[in-house]
Design an enzyme around this catalytic site. Structure first.
Site, PDB file in Angstrom:
ATOM      1  N   GLU A   1       0.851  -1.194   0.000  1.00 10.74           N
ATOM      2  CA  GLU A   1       0.000   0.000   0.000  1.00 10.74           C
ATOM      3  C   GLU A   1       0.879   1.233   0.000  1.00 10.74           C
ATOM      4  O   GLU A   1       1.833   1.332   0.794  1.00 10.74           O
ATOM      5  CB  GLU A   1      -0.928   0.034   1.211  1.00 10.74           C
ATOM      6  CG  GLU A   1      -1.829   1.254   1.220  1.00 10.74           C
ATOM      7  CD  GLU A   1      -2.777   1.313   2.411  1.00 10.74           C
ATOM      8  OE1 GLU A   1      -3.584   2.254   2.478  1.00 10.74           O
ATOM      9  OE2 GLU A   1      -2.677   0.420   3.274  1.00 10.74           O
TER      10      GLU A   1
ATOM     11  N   ASP B   1     -11.763   0.280   1.955  1.00 15.58           N
ATOM     12  CA  ASP B   1     -10.821   0.555   3.033  1.00 15.58           C
ATOM     13  C   ASP B   1     -11.583   0.766   4.343  1.00 15.58           C
ATOM     14  O   ASP B   1     -12.729   1.243   4.352  1.00 15.58           O
ATOM     15  CB  ASP B   1     -10.017   1.813   2.688  1.00 15.58           C
ATOM     16  CG  ASP B   1      -8.782   1.948   3.547  1.00 15.58           C
ATOM     17  OD1 ASP B   1      -8.432   0.971   4.244  1.00 15.58           O
ATOM     18  OD2 ASP B   1      -8.163   3.022   3.526  1.00 15.58           O
TER      19      ASP B   1
ATOM     20  N   GLU C   1      -5.421  -4.812   8.415  1.00 12.10           N
ATOM     21  CA  GLU C   1      -4.509  -3.689   8.620  1.00 12.10           C
ATOM     22  C   GLU C   1      -4.041  -3.651  10.073  1.00 12.10           C
ATOM     23  O   GLU C   1      -4.765  -4.034  10.987  1.00 12.10           O
ATOM     24  CB  GLU C   1      -5.203  -2.366   8.290  1.00 12.10           C
ATOM     25  CG  GLU C   1      -5.679  -2.251   6.859  1.00 12.10           C
ATOM     26  CD  GLU C   1      -6.385  -0.933   6.602  1.00 12.10           C
ATOM     27  OE1 GLU C   1      -5.931  -0.181   5.754  1.00 12.10           O
ATOM     28  OE2 GLU C   1      -7.398  -0.682   7.281  1.00 12.10           O
TER      29      GLU C   1
ATOM     30  N   ASN D   1      -4.832   4.971  -2.092  1.00 12.99           N
ATOM     31  CA  ASN D   1      -6.091   5.488  -1.550  1.00 12.99           C
ATOM     32  C   ASN D   1      -6.656   6.586  -2.452  1.00 12.99           C
ATOM     33  O   ASN D   1      -5.914   7.435  -2.972  1.00 12.99           O
ATOM     34  CB  ASN D   1      -5.856   6.067  -0.152  1.00 12.99           C
ATOM     35  CG  ASN D   1      -5.535   4.982   0.852  1.00 12.99           C
ATOM     36  OD1 ASN D   1      -6.415   4.307   1.349  1.00 12.99           O
ATOM     37  ND2 ASN D   1      -4.244   4.802   1.131  1.00 12.99           N
TER      38      ASN D   1
END
Length: 591
Positions: free
Chosen positions: A353, A473, A530, A411
């Site tokens: 990420e 997310d 996460e 993102n």
């Protein structure tokens, strides 16, 4: 410039009676001389008498002066009533008294009576138009409250009387998230919402009891543009009274508002300025009240706050920080760091990420929790997001050239998500960097997906056709409509770090994680946990069927070169050996 005539110059200096007297006297002289000439001519022509006067010259002169005086006086006194009439007309035109026309009832001539009727109608029309203009100039058409112009007049008239012993108060009231409310109910109901808010404020103030009601004497509630109101208290007495009024205003908005189609809840915030302590002019009061509201928005999103000189320093600091942020965007100081995603089944690195980091020229690292909110408010988050996207795609392309088959996740901010050219911009970055679309994964938040599913489909469909993946997310933190989510084209659920970190401390966290994993398995989606920091967390997630993990157990976010070295050195099964103990990096926000 045109010259005035002799008559014009004379009439400009004399009043009507004087001019009439002069004209009558001059006319009588001409008439007297004409009569005398006719009588002398008659005697000479018809009677054969020699030329001569009938009476001696002194008598003739006396007769002439007498005629002239009598004619002038008669004309003068005859014109006096006419002068009075015109003076009354002038007074009627200039006065604002409603009973002034009663003085015009007795007029002697029909012409003057018609003039009176015409004048009365004209004056009444002008007064009506003047009243309308005054209403438009000083009244808000949506709420019928005084507007900003009327407020400024009131403040300027009464503010000089305020003192430290008997201060005035200026409350700037701002409806919270009014733009979002309009999106819910439609812009056609905007004025209705403002009108309802004005009525709610008026009723709350009228119902306020003593002792706070004393501070409302001489007060003015005015409606400004958009969704703002001002309550001005010329005699606030003390801060306690102002606090009571603010609480009453706040409490008035706890009940929902009824619209023709639905009920809606509104809340209100405010900035409070005391005068003359914190402002001695209308402009200063408004400026300081806006600063107080701005601090409310940035810190608590809703509430009331008194202005203090410290707020000026805080806002000035924010302005400087925003200017530095703009320079940083222009200088491309924002860099991407990469946190690896580890496959639970094989132990291999499947992707990373990309996270935004800002390192100043002096080497100082600015936390994303500090610069991202400011960037969103300043409209800079789109530019930062595109810089990170391009850096991530370039890095992923370099990994491919090194022989590593990885995906990179980036993102998408809510601001970017609303851009209609976002899909084209992402495609342009992919073309420039040479990265295949199937190596890119885009992450949007759960709330973005649920609030506008049509936009999600429109945004991702062209990219998904080329292989780009889409992830939710922070899944589990919002109030999802699961039926909506199951119909959207997602590939990955990312379990929020708050659930992962609570696995060992909260009894409910394991159940929530298991539910998310079960739903993802049913839908055929991959899952990423996460914030994995301990081997116990990792082992729980592996046993429950989670696909991938990312967190400090494996690695913090690494710059591109360091991440490439990490890839080269990584061996499956060494996750426990990779746990990091760098406390500052552990506590750093993910974005």
């Amino acid at each position: 410039m045109k010259k005035s005539s002799l008559i014009g110059r004379l009439t400009g200096r004399f009043s009507i009676p004087v001019f009439a007297g002069i004209a009558g006297g001059v006319l009588s002289i001409f008439l007297f001389l004409a009569v005398m000439a006719i009588s002398v001519g008659y005697r000479m022509i018809f009677l054969g008498a020699p030329f001569g006067l009938l009476v001696p010259a002194p008598v003739m002169l006396a007769m002439l002066l007498t005629c002239m005086g009598v004619s002038a006086a008669g004309a003068y006194f005859t014109a006096r009533p006419l002068q009075e009439i015109f003076l009354r007309f002038t007074a009627y035109m200039m006065t604002s008294r409603l009973d002034a026309e009663a003085e015009l009832d007795e007029l002697q001539f029909p012409e003057l009576r018609r003039l009176r009727v015409a004048t009365t109608r004209t004056v009444r029309k002008l007064r009506r138009e003047n009243d309308t203009l005054r209403t438009i100039a000083y009244q808000d058409p949506r709420t019928n409250l005084p507007n900003a112009i009327a407020l400024e007049r009131q403040v300027n008239a009464t503010l000089p009387e305020a003192s430290f012993e008997y201060p005035a108060a200026f409350l700037l009231l701002d409806i919270d998230r009014f733009g979002q409310l309009l999106e819910q109910v439609g812009t056609t109901y905007g004025d209705a919402l403002i009108e309802a808010a004005a009525k709610r404020l008026t009723r709350a103030l009228s119902d306020l009891g003593d002792p706070a009601a004393i501070a409302l004497r001489g007060s003015m509630l005015s409606a400004l543009s958009a969704d703002k109101f001002v309550l001005y208290l010329p005699c606030a007495i003390n801060r306690d009274h102002v606090i009571s009024i603010a609480r009453a205003v706040r409490a008035a908005f706890t009940e929902p508002f009824d619209l023709p189609t639905r009920q809606i809840t509104m809340s209100i915030s405010g900035g409070i300025v005391m005068a003359p302590e914190d402002g001695e002019s209308f402009a200063k009061l408004m400026q300081n009240a806006k600063l107080a509201v701005r601090l409310v928005r940035s810190e608590a999103q809703s509430g009331f706050r008194f202005f203090t000189p410290r707020l000026t320093r805080i806002v000035q600091g924010r302005y400087r920080f925003e200017a530095e942020l703009r320079d940083a965007v222009g200088n491309k100081e924002f860099k991407a760091v990469f946190q690896p995603k580890i496959c639970f089944e094989t132990g291999r690195i499947l992707g990373a990420e990309a996270l935004a980091r800002w390192r100043r020229p002096n080497g100082k690292l600015i936390s994303p929790a500090t610069f991202i909110p400011v960037a969103e408010q300043a409209g800079l988050i789109d530019a930062i997001g595109m810089q990170i996207l391009e850096a991530a795609c370039e890095a992923a392309r370099s990994w491919q050239l090194e022989g590593f088959d990885l995906t990179v996740a980036v993102n998408v901010s809510p601001s970017q998500f609303q851009r209609h050219d976002l899909t084209d911009s992402i495609m342009a970055v992919l073309r420039r960097t040479g990265l295949h679309p199937n190596r890119l994964e885009l992450e949007i938040t759960e709330s973005m997906a649920v609030n506008d599913p049509a936009r999600v489909a429109e945004f991702i469909s062209p990219l998904r056709a080329m292989g780009t993946k889409l992830a939710i997310d922070d899944f589990g933190t919002g109030h999802s409509n699961l039926a909506t989510l199951t119909q959207l084209p997602f590939d990955v659920f990312k379990i929020d770090r708050q659930f992962v970190s609570a696995l060992e401390t909260d009894r409910q966290a394991p159940a929530i994680v298991e539910m998310i994993l079960a739903m993802a398995e049913t839908l055929g989606l991959k899952t990423v946990a996460e914030g994995v920091e301990t081997t116990r967390q990792a082992e729980f997630l592996r046993r429950r069927g989670c696909t991938m993990a990312q967190g400090f157990l494996y690695s913090p976010g690494l710059p591109e070169t360091a991440f490439l070295d990490f890839l080269r050195a990584w061996r499956p099964g060494q996750a426990g050996e990779q746990q990091q103990d760098d406390a500052p990096e552990r506590q750093a926000p993910r974005r």
